[in-house]
Scaffold this motif. Structure first.
Motif, short mmCIF file in Angstrom:
data_model
loop_
_atom_site.label_atom_id
_atom_site.label_comp_id
_atom_site.label_asym_id
_atom_site.label_seq_id
_atom_site.Cartn_x
_atom_site.Cartn_y
_atom_site.Cartn_z
N UNK A 78 0.85 -1.19 0.00
CA UNK A 78 0.00 0.00 0.00
C UNK A 78 0.89 1.25 0.00
N UNK A 79 0.76 2.14 -1.01
CA UNK A 79 1.61 3.34 -1.03
C UNK A 79 1.41 4.22 0.20
N UNK A 80 0.26 4.10 0.88
CA UNK A 80 0.00 4.91 2.08
C UNK A 80 0.56 4.21 3.33
N UNK A 81 0.98 2.95 3.16
CA UNK A 81 1.45 2.15 4.30
C UNK A 81 2.83 2.57 4.77
N UNK A 82 3.38 1.84 5.74
CA UNK A 82 4.67 2.23 6.32
C UNK A 82 5.82 2.19 5.30
N UNK A 83 5.74 1.31 4.32
CA UNK A 83 6.82 1.23 3.33
C UNK A 83 6.67 2.28 2.23
N UNK A 84 5.46 2.87 2.14
CA UNK A 84 5.21 3.96 1.19
C UNK A 84 5.51 3.55 -0.24
N UNK A 85 6.26 4.44 -0.94
CA UNK A 85 6.53 4.19 -2.37
C UNK A 85 7.92 3.60 -2.58
N UNK A 86 8.43 2.95 -1.55
CA UNK A 86 9.76 2.36 -1.67
C UNK A 86 9.76 1.18 -2.63
N UNK A 87 10.91 0.91 -3.27
CA UNK A 87 10.99 -0.30 -4.10
C UNK A 87 10.99 -1.56 -3.24
N UNK A 88 10.55 -2.66 -3.84
CA UNK A 88 10.54 -3.92 -3.10
C UNK A 88 10.82 -5.09 -4.02
N UNK A 89 11.21 -6.22 -3.40
CA UNK A 89 11.43 -7.47 -4.13
C UNK A 89 10.74 -8.57 -3.32
N UNK A 90 9.75 -9.22 -3.94
CA UNK A 90 9.04 -10.31 -3.27
C UNK A 90 9.46 -11.63 -3.89
N UNK A 91 9.66 -12.63 -3.03
CA UNK A 91 10.08 -13.94 -3.52
C UNK A 91 9.16 -15.02 -2.93
N UNK A 92 8.71 -15.95 -3.79
CA UNK A 92 7.89 -17.08 -3.33
C UNK A 92 8.53 -18.36 -3.84
N UNK A 93 8.84 -19.33 -2.94
CA UNK A 93 9.44 -20.57 -3.41
C UNK A 93 8.50 -21.34 -4.32
N UNK A 94 9.03 -21.92 -5.39
CA UNK A 94 8.23 -22.74 -6.28
C UNK A 94 7.91 -24.08 -5.64
N UNK A 95 6.91 -24.81 -6.21
CA UNK A 95 6.49 -26.08 -5.62
C UNK A 95 7.59 -27.13 -5.73
N UNK A 96 8.46 -27.00 -6.76
CA UNK A 96 9.50 -28.02 -6.97
C UNK A 96 10.66 -27.90 -5.99
N UNK A 97 10.67 -26.82 -5.21
CA UNK A 97 11.76 -26.65 -4.25
C UNK A 97 13.06 -26.24 -4.91
N UNK A 98 13.05 -25.99 -6.22
CA UNK A 98 14.28 -25.64 -6.93
C UNK A 98 14.20 -24.28 -7.60
N UNK A 99 13.02 -23.66 -7.56
CA UNK A 99 12.87 -22.36 -8.24
C UNK A 99 12.21 -21.35 -7.31
N UNK A 100 12.26 -20.09 -7.77
CA UNK A 100 11.66 -18.99 -7.02
C UNK A 100 10.83 -18.17 -7.98
N UNK A 101 9.68 -17.72 -7.49
CA UNK A 101 8.90 -16.77 -8.28
C UNK A 101 9.23 -15.39 -7.74
N UNK A 102 9.57 -14.46 -8.62
CA UNK A 102 9.94 -13.14 -8.10
C UNK A 102 9.06 -12.05 -8.69
N UNK A 103 8.88 -10.97 -7.92
CA UNK A 103 8.23 -9.76 -8.40
C UNK A 103 9.00 -8.56 -7.86
N UNK A 104 9.30 -7.63 -8.77
CA UNK A 104 9.97 -6.40 -8.35
C UNK A 104 9.00 -5.25 -8.57
N UNK A 105 8.89 -4.35 -7.62
CA UNK A 105 7.96 -3.25 -7.80
C UNK A 105 8.36 -2.04 -6.99
#
Lengths: 542, 506
Positions: B269-296
């Protein structure tokens, strides 16, 4: 015939004198301001001193030629204060002394002074100054070297120019409370109404070139400053003004040089009279130098050995002092002949290199604020340098005789030995006193600080020289050669540690510059010694 | 010319009665002991000693300017050969005074000077063996201190036999070891030895993935963030397991989050504590060998995709790049010190050590960073070891009552430092106050006798913190060698003056 020549000479002299008068008349003279008290750099000083020191930091000189007119520091700095308009930004006032820096940022290698506008529009310089600021931000204690140091110096001069133009440096009034003096702009407009009025009338008199009005306003400002109070005693201000104008050390070296010439010329003919005249000249130079040093002591309230400039002057003084003492005892002439070149060279160096050897009197770093230790440790160390400088001079007299194909007398080598003894005693005592002082101020007696170590190295060098002589390992000629070589270790302890190594705890004396000069000196000495060796061999083989 | 009465000297020696020179020559002929004395006291030896010492210390100053004061100290000033050389100098100085025996009046200055040097050097030895130098940092709002930090690095070993702490000097800067040639130190009271197989000056806490079970187990990842512009590489470890970090704060400017699923992630949320800061989110894939990433940045996503082990990705934050170095399931993040040779500006010194017994069996080696205590385990035996600057206990406590920094008029330049210190005797509880100014140290217990002999703790102003005027650092000196140093110094100066300028009436 003689009379007409004299008249012509007088006329020529008068016409020479007229030129400066006319140029001064072009602008109101700020002379009436010279004893205005100003607070700057941690102390209160006469306006005359302030202007000369400021112009020297800004431009490296105490007078500049602007638009074909030579202006002294008072006129120039007062101009900045009285009419701080943008035209100043186009005037070439700011020193860029370092040649590699000028080449690096694309400035004319042959010119040293640049205008504010030229420097602010130079992107390479801006980049260099930003890099310096970044280094300092990361580590406030970082030692700047090379181009960064030079760029930072230029940046400081630009900062000084800005603050002068803004009027921030003209602190002339004591506040009601606190110790920080104020400029006319900082004064409360109601409480300091009078001061603001005086400054305004000074400004308009200055721009209208009305000398009477200007002098009237400055007189009123000066008496008002006295009313407000907080000034140093009158005698101190008058003394400092007189000292600043008199240039006693310049006159001293002229007298010494004359004494040396008389001594050289009188070596063969009218011996006695020539020796007496030389004595008289050197003695008067010595008294003049003593008066100059005494003035500095009275102004600063401490012994005159707290920076490189002062120590160079002091060593020159000590060299002549020891020479005169020895001359009183032995009436040899060789002591004076050896001392004069050393003293003259040192004093000319001190006079001509204000950027490397800063003339101004600054408050000391806390650790040095102890007159007892300054006058025991530092004075004995610097006096030992002076004794060794004298031995260097006497050794030169002997080696010059060898080069000239003469055999120096045994007594000359005895004299040389005696100067070395003085130096060894003083250096040993001074070094040990330094240990005792360090035990108090830094909490240890000896810790192999580079300055300590080099003092010891020099002492060991001279001990080797003396021990080798008394054991007969080398004779008088070896002693003379050794005196020249051992002096290089004194140079290292004195100049090298502070200006070349730049490491250790004696950091208050650190500086930069002068390296080519010192290197040339060392090179010449090596050449001189080699030449004397060569001649000695030849004489022996003949 | 020569006021020295040197045997075999030239020039003035003719005045000496012949019988004396003959006697000296005679005793050398008769006795080998006298020959030895004359050999040890020879002027040639003195010149060699003076010359080598002068060259050595001159070289050391250049070493100091170009490397480090500690290097100059270790190689020259405090090196065994240099100390030995000074010892030989003392012997030479002593022997040369014997060669003049029987002494005459004219030898007074000569003897005083040479014994003065011996006394001064003796004082220095006493000072360095029995005394110490150190410093102590005090705060006006801090606790009284009972320990002094010395400048000596040492290893601290807790012996399992008596639980006593043993200190052994050790400086990693001058230790050359490898796995093949480790340096061994004994564990006092046992047959065990500590082996040091590697040293580093740049240890910093580095994340690792360790196998885990239960709630602590999760998908763990190791990431490297590097920037050529900043000349920096960050090693980051994250795991979805409990007790392991799941979020990394990137210089307070961006947030990096690893979560087991999208629901657990922040909604940016841009109004939240992190505001308009950049971020990198990572979610482990089901195979245990990959990562799903999002940069925003703020609420908007700028890029997304999948990553595998050893993949690299420019982040779009200046020139920072992401490098996935490891992905592993059922693991937790463990942080231990390890050398970080990519960032040589930071980190602390330390070494890698193991425990070894008589049979040659070795424990698993661990890094010991300065300021930390690490247990080494071999079979049933455990030895705790630490590394750091030696702390010296003092028999009293010191507290900072007040600290003032007066300034030069109209500037921020300090003109003095004034610290008021309260000493408290730990046994008697007696208190005493002292003022420390620049050039004016204060001493404890103080008094004329203690000051003269040096059986005294002397506190001098050493450092201050311009940003925090409640803090000051004092230099502490305890120097029982002070009296011989002082007398020796005085003797040298008086001796030289006597030798050069006082002629005995004979």
């Amino acid at each position: 015939m003689k009379h007409s020549r004299l008249i012509l000479l007088l006329a020529a002299l008068l016409s020479l004198n007229l030129t400066p008068i006319t140029t001064v008349l072009a602008q109101v003279s700020p002379k009436s301001l010279e004893s205005l008290v100003i607070q700057q750099g941690g102390r209160k000083k006469p306006y005359l001193v302030f202007t000369e020191e400021t112009l020297c930091s800004l431009s490296g000189k105490t007078a500049l030629t602007l638009n074909g007119q030579k202006q002294d520091a008072m006129t120039l700095i007062t101009g900045l204060w009285m009419s701080p308009d943008d035209s100043w930004k186009a005037k070439q006032l700011i020193l860029v002394s370092n040649l590699p820096l000028r080449q690096h940022i694309g400035l004319d290698p042959l010119r040293k002074l640049y205008s504010w506008n030229q420097l602010t529009s130079n992107e390479a310089l801006a980049k260099e100054i930003t890099a310096t600021a970044e280094t300092r931000r990361r580590d406030p204690k970082a030692k700047l070297v090379g181009l960064q140091k030079e760029a930072s110096d230029v940046g400081m001069r630009m900062g000084l120019f800005e603050s002068l133009l803004k009027g921030d440096d003209f602190k002339i009034i004591m506040p009601l409370s606190g110790n920080d003096w104020m400029t006319s702009a900082q004064i409360d407009p109601t409480e300091g109404k009078e001061i603001i009025e005086f400054i305004d009338s000074m400004r308009s008199a200055w721009t209208q070139n009305n000398a009477t009005a200007f002098n009237q306003s400055t007189d009123r400002l000066l008496s008002l400053q006295k009313q407000v109070g907080g000034l140093p005693p009158d005698w101190k201000i008058s003394l400092e003004v007189a000292y600043q104008k008199a240039h006693p050390f310049r006159w001293a070296w002229i007298l010494y040089a004359t004494a040396g010439i008389v001594l050289l010329l009188s070596r063969n003919s009218w011996e006695r009279r020539g020796y007496q005249i030389a004595w008289l000249l050197a003695g008067s130079g010595f008294l003049l130098q003593a008066a100059g040093l005494l003035s500095r002591v009275l102004i600063a309230g401490r012994p005159p050995v707290t920076n490189m400039y002062e120590s160079v002057i002091w060593v020159a003084f000590g060299t002549i002092l020891f020479a005169l003492i020895f001359e009183t005892i032995y009436r040899a002439g060789s002591f004076l002949l050896g001392a004069v070149p050393v003293a003259v060279a040192s004093l000319i160096l001190a006079d001509s290199q204000p950027v490397i050897l800063d003339h101004s009197i600054h408050p000391l770093t806390p650790v040095l604020r102890d007159n007892f230790w300054l006058s025991t440790h530092v004075l004995s160390i610097t006096l030992s340098y002076a004794a060794f400088a004298l031995s260097l001079g006497v050794a030169h007299v002997a080696l010059a005789q060898v080069i000239a194909g003469k055999k120096p007398t045994a007594i000359l080598y005895t004299y040389l030995y005696k100067t070395l003894q003085v130096g060894v005693l003083l250096l040993a005592t001074g070094t040990i006193l330094g240990g005792v002082w360090a035990n108090y101020s830094w909490g240890r007696f000896w810790d192999w600080d580079p300055k300590e170590t080099w003092a010891l190295t020099a002492l060991l060098g001279y001990l080797i020289l003396l021990h080798g002589r008394i054991s007969g390992l080398w004779g008088g000629f070896g002693l003379a050669v050794g005196s020249v070589i051992a002096f290089m270790s004194v140079l290292m302890a004195w100049y090298g540690v502070n200006f070349v190594l730049g490491a250790g705890l004696h950091s208050y004396g650190f500086g930069t510059g002068g390296f080519p000069l010192v290197a040339t000196f060392v090179g010449c000495e090596i050449l001189f010694v080699s030449l004397s060796f060569f001649r000695k061999q030849k004489l022996r083989s003949v | 010319m020569s006021v020295h009465g040197t045997a075999g000297s030239t020039g003035s020696t003719t005045k000496r009665p012949l019988s004396r020179a003959a006697m000296i020559a005679e005793r050398q002929r008769r006795s080998s002991l006298w020959r030895l004395v004359h050999l040890l006291g020879s002027l040639k030896l003195a010149l060699v000693l003076l010359g080598t010492i002068a060259i050595a210390i001159a070289t050391a100053t250049f070493t100091e300017a170009h490397f480090d004061a500690a290097v100059a100290r270790a190689w020259i000033y405090k090196a065994p050969w240099f100390i030995a050389w000074l010892g030989v100098l003392c012997i030479n100085l002593f022997a040369v005074t014997l060669t003049r025996w029987p002494w005459q009046k004219k030898h007074t200055g000569f003897i005083i000077t040479h014994y003065g040097i011996i006394l001064l050097l003796t004082g220095a030895v006493i000072g360095s063996k029995l005394g110490f130098e150190g410093n102590v940092t005090l705060r006006t709002d801090g606790q009284p201190q009972r320990k002094i930090v010395t400048d000596r690095s040492c290893i601290q070993v807790e012996s399992p036999s008596d639980s006593y702490l043993y200190l052994m000097p050790l400086d990693t800067r001058f230790l050359h070891t490898s796995v093949a040639s480790s340096k061994y130190l004994p564990v006092p009271g046992t047959a065990l030895r500590i082996g040091i197989e590697a040293v580093s000056e740049h240890l910093s806490p580095q994340p690792h993935l360790a196998p885990a079970s239960g709630k602590a187990a999760g998908t763990g990842i190791l990431l490297d963030f590097s920037s050529g512009m900043m000349k920096q590489t960050l090693h980051v470890g994250l795991s979805t397991g409990e007790g392991s970090p799941g979020i990394y704060d990137f210089f307070g400017r961006a947030a990096i989050t690893l979560a087991s699923n999208a629901v657990a992630l922040s909604n940016h949320d841009p109004e939240g504590p992190q505001g308009k800061k950049p971020w990198l989110d990572l979610i482990p894939g089901c195979d245990g060998k990959s990562l799903e990433y999002r940069i925003g940045r703020g609420a908007s996503v700028t890029s997304s995709g999948n990553l595998h082990q050893d993949d690299q990705l420019p982040l779009g934050w200046a020139d920072w790049r992401l490098h996935v170095t490891k992905i592993a399931t059922n693991s937790a993040v463990v942080t231990t010190p390890a050398p970080d040779e990519e960032n040589t500006q930071s980190g602390v010194p330390g070494f890698r050590a193991f425990l070894a017994d008589q049979s040659g069996e070795k424990s698993f080696p661990l890094w010991v960073a300065s300021g930390e205590v690490v247990p080494l385990v071999l079979g049933k035996e455990m030895v705790r070891i630490g590394y750091g600057l030696e702390l010296r206990p003092i028999p009293f406590s010191i507290a900072l009552v007040d600290f003032q920094v007066p300034r030069d008029e109209g500037t921020e330049t300090p003109s003095d430092f004034r610290a008021v210190i309260r000493f408290k005797n730990t046994k008697t509880g007696a208190e005493k106050e002292g003022l420390i100014r620049m050039n004016h140290p204060t001493s404890y217990p103080g008094g004329l006798l203690a000051n003269m002999t040096g059986f005294n703790y002397k506190f001098s102003q050493a450092e201050w913190n311009p940003r925090d005027l409640k803090e000051t650092t004092l230099q502490v000196l305890y120097d029982p060698g002070w009296l011989p140093k002082w007398i020796g110094s005085l003797a040298i100066c008086l001796g030289i003056a006597t030798m050069f300028y006082i002629r005995p009436r004979e």
